[in-house]
Each structure stands twice: as C-alpha cells, then as structure tokens.
Enzyme design. Structure first.
Site, mmCIF file in Angstrom:
data_model
loop_
_atom_site.group_PDB
_atom_site.id
_atom_site.type_symbol
_atom_site.label_atom_id
_atom_site.label_comp_id
_atom_site.label_asym_id
_atom_site.label_seq_id
_atom_site.Cartn_x
_atom_site.Cartn_y
_atom_site.Cartn_z
ATOM 1 N N THR A 102 0.865 -1.177 0.000
ATOM 2 C CA THR A 102 0.000 0.000 0.000
ATOM 3 C C THR A 102 0.900 1.224 0.000
ATOM 4 O OG1 THR A 102 -1.664 -1.181 1.293
ATOM 5 C CG2 THR A 102 -1.846 1.212 1.206
ATOM 6 N N LYS A 177 -8.001 1.625 -2.990
ATOM 7 C CA LYS A 177 -7.675 1.189 -1.621
ATOM 8 C C LYS A 177 -7.838 2.346 -0.623
ATOM 9 C CE LYS A 177 -5.107 -1.002 1.656
ATOM 10 N NZ LYS A 177 -5.345 -2.243 2.296
ATOM 11 N N LYS A 252 -1.586 4.918 8.634
ATOM 12 C CA LYS A 252 -0.748 5.022 7.429
ATOM 13 C C LYS A 252 -1.610 5.248 6.180
ATOM 14 C CE LYS A 252 1.593 2.225 4.077
ATOM 15 N NZ LYS A 252 2.062 0.920 3.605
#
Ligand code: NAD
Length: 310
Positions: A102, A177, A252
C-alpha cells in the site's frame, strides 16, 4: 508454472509467497530480515542473497513492502557500482512488475512509469483482507494496470486472492484502496460514537446492535468488526482489540488518503478528521491495537459536546 521473484516476506508477503509455491510456481524470495527469509524458506520459497538476485531470472517480480519510499528504493537501487542494483535494472526486459504494497498513488505511478520506461510491464495491486486473508488466499486485489497487462496478471493474483478487481490504469488500485479505507475509518468512528452515546442514554449494546444492523446504519464496521464486545463474537473487541487491522496501518492509509486529497484539491471533511483521529490514536499508544479500539478513545473524550469539542 511461472518463475517469481518475491520481495518483502513479512506478515503479508510471507503467506502470499507460500500460496504461490502451493499453486506450483517457482518462487525466489528476499527479505533483509533473516527470520522472515527463513520462515518463507520453510514454506518452499527459495532464499536469495539479495533483491537483485531474486529478480534476475524472474518472469514476474512481486513486491510487498512497508511504504512507497521502500518501493522506489527497491526499484531504483543505489547504483550498480558499490551500491545495490535495483530491481528494474536487475530484471530481464519485459518482466512483469507487480507491487502489492500500500503506497501513495503518486509513488505507484512513478514506480510503474520507471519500470515501463526500462521496457518492463508494471501494475499496482494493493490488497485488503489482512494477514488472515493472505494466509487463506482470499485477499481482494485492487489492480491498476493497462487492459492487456491486467489479463496477464489476473491468473497469478488468483493464487493469492478471492476477488481481483481492475480499477483502471497505473495508480488505480492504490486510489481504490485509500478511498475504501477512508470510508472504513469514518464508519468505524461513527459506529463507535453511536455506541458511546447509546451507553450514556441507557441503551444496551445488544439492543442498539439489533436495531442498527437491521436499519440504515448497517455497515461492515458494525456487523463484522463491531467495536464493543458482545454483539459480534468474532470481532477484535472480544479479544482485547488484538488486530485484526492495526490502528498504525489505518493511520498510514489515511495519511496516503490525505496526500491524495491535497494533490487533487478535494475537500473531505469527515475523511480528513478521521485521519486526525487515527494519527492521534496511534501516537498515543493505540498503534498496535485493532483500529476498532478507537471506541475507547471516543469514550475517554471530555469537554462540552455543544461546542463540538467532544
Ligand atoms: P511487514 O513490515 O510485516 O513486511 C514488510 C517486509 O518488507 C519486512 O519484512 C521488511 O524487512 C521487508 N523489506 C523492506 N525493504 C525490503 C527490500 N528492499 N527488499 C525486500 N524486503 C524488504 O508489513 P506487512 O504487514 O506485511 O505489510 C506489507 C504491505 O502490505 C504494507 O504496505 C501494508 O500497508 C500493506 N497491507 C498490510 C495489511 C496487514 O494487515 N498487515 C493489510 C493490507 C495491506
């Protein structure tokens, strides 16, 4: 059978590489942490002495790294003199690069552009489903790729995942995402606030759950990851908020969402506030707890709710 170089054999990459071995592929792996490399070797991954060695004979190079900084450093290396040869230079021309980490949308696009400029094919394919999904081979992959490259990568991803979604060109997977996780964070905070308000109004958790789960407040944060113990026995709240999905990872991902909001001039008041809440929660001791433990932060808030300082 495909020859795969797999870089980053941590919590996610380790079990993902093992599933590729189980599917009959030849997987050569590298991780600078010796324990991670040894664990992968015990699952049939051939250990390499360096990232470049893992990439050298591969048809496909898969990365599962902590961040965009790690990704770009691994792709570029530090030169082929005394430094480390990067994956892009080490791989044979035409190699398929698949980044499952990611990372920032901008970093994903940069990485893909640099790989393509060197004659490779490149896709971003971040995942959801966590460590349990990685082990079970049921991850959801969100893929940013050219149409023809998506068709090439889909069968490979199927060995590690249950659902493979093509989200457009380079960076499309990362975009999907962070949009998903911005909603997830916001809904978890909203559900937590509803339970805390309900507690103070004398509602018991089961009653509020029974109403909301069958009403318009129904959502994954309520029915799968319910932040209070009881109504959903398998939720982390029943296991002292052991992750699951750690708050540090949520913080994050929300940092990446903030970058994308700024880059596109998008105002997302709820998403930006959720990023603030999770950054604070992670900094104040919550980093290693499941992200649903944010309910405790909500419960501990003081102040006068009439001025919004809840
Ligand atoms: P992790 O820290 O367990 O694993 C990352 C691994 O990469 C480490 O073992 C590290 O030593 C290794 N590494 C760093 N630089 C390297 C290099 N140059 N070459 C080879 N290996 C290198 O992290 P994780 O939990 O496996 O997460 C990996 C990625 O997946 C992250 O981007 C994370 O945001 C994402 N992700 C994690 C989860 C989860 O539940 N853990 C869920 C979805 C997505």
């Amino acid at each position: 059978m495909t020859v795969i170089g797999f870089l980053g054999l941590g919590h996610m990459g380790g079990p993902m590489a093992a599933n590729l071995v189980r599917a009959g592929h030849t997987v050569t792996g590298f991780d600078p942490v010796p324990e991670a490399l040894a664990a992968a070797a015990s699952n049939g991954v051939r250990p390499a002495a360096s990232a470049a060695e893992a990439a050298a004979d591969a048809d496909v190079v898969i990365t599962m790294l902590p961040s965009g900084r790690h990704l770009l450093a691994a792709y570029r290396g530090t030169g082929d003199g005394d430094g480390t040869l990067g994956l892009i230079a080490a791989a044979r021309p035409g190699t398929l690069f698949v980044d499952c980490s990611t990372v920032d949308v901008a970093d994903a696009r940069t990485a893909a552009a640099e790989a393509e400029a060197a004659g490779h094919r490149a896709v971003d394919a971040p995942v959801s489903g966590g460590v349990a999904g990685a082990a079970a081979g049921t991850l959801t992959f969100m893929v940013g790729a050219r149409e023809e490259v998506f068709a090439q990568v889909e069968p490979l991803l199927s060995a590690m995942g249950g659902r493979i979604v093509h989200c457009g060109g380079a960076g499309g997977g990362q975009a999907a995402k962070i949009c998903n996780n911005m909603v997830l964070a916001s809904s978890m905070i909203a559900v937590s606030e509803a339970f805390v308000l309900g507690e103070r109004l004398g509602l018991d958790h089961e009653a509020l759950f029974d109403v909301m789960s069958a009403s318009s407040a129904q959502c994954w944060s309520l029915t799968t990851y319910c932040p209070v113990p009881g109504p959903v026995p398998t939720s982390p709240a029943n296991n002292d908020y052991r992750p699951g999905f750690a708050a540090a990872l949520m913080a994050k991902d929300l940092g990446l969402a903030l970058n994308a909001l700024h880059a596109t001039g998008t105002v997302a008041e709820i998403g930006a506030r959720a990023a603030e809440v999770y950054a604070g929660f992670a900094e104040n001791g919550g980093a290693g707890r499941d992200f649903s433990a944010v309910v405790e932060e909500v419960r501990a808030r003081g102040g006068d709710s009439r001025d919004g300082n809840v």
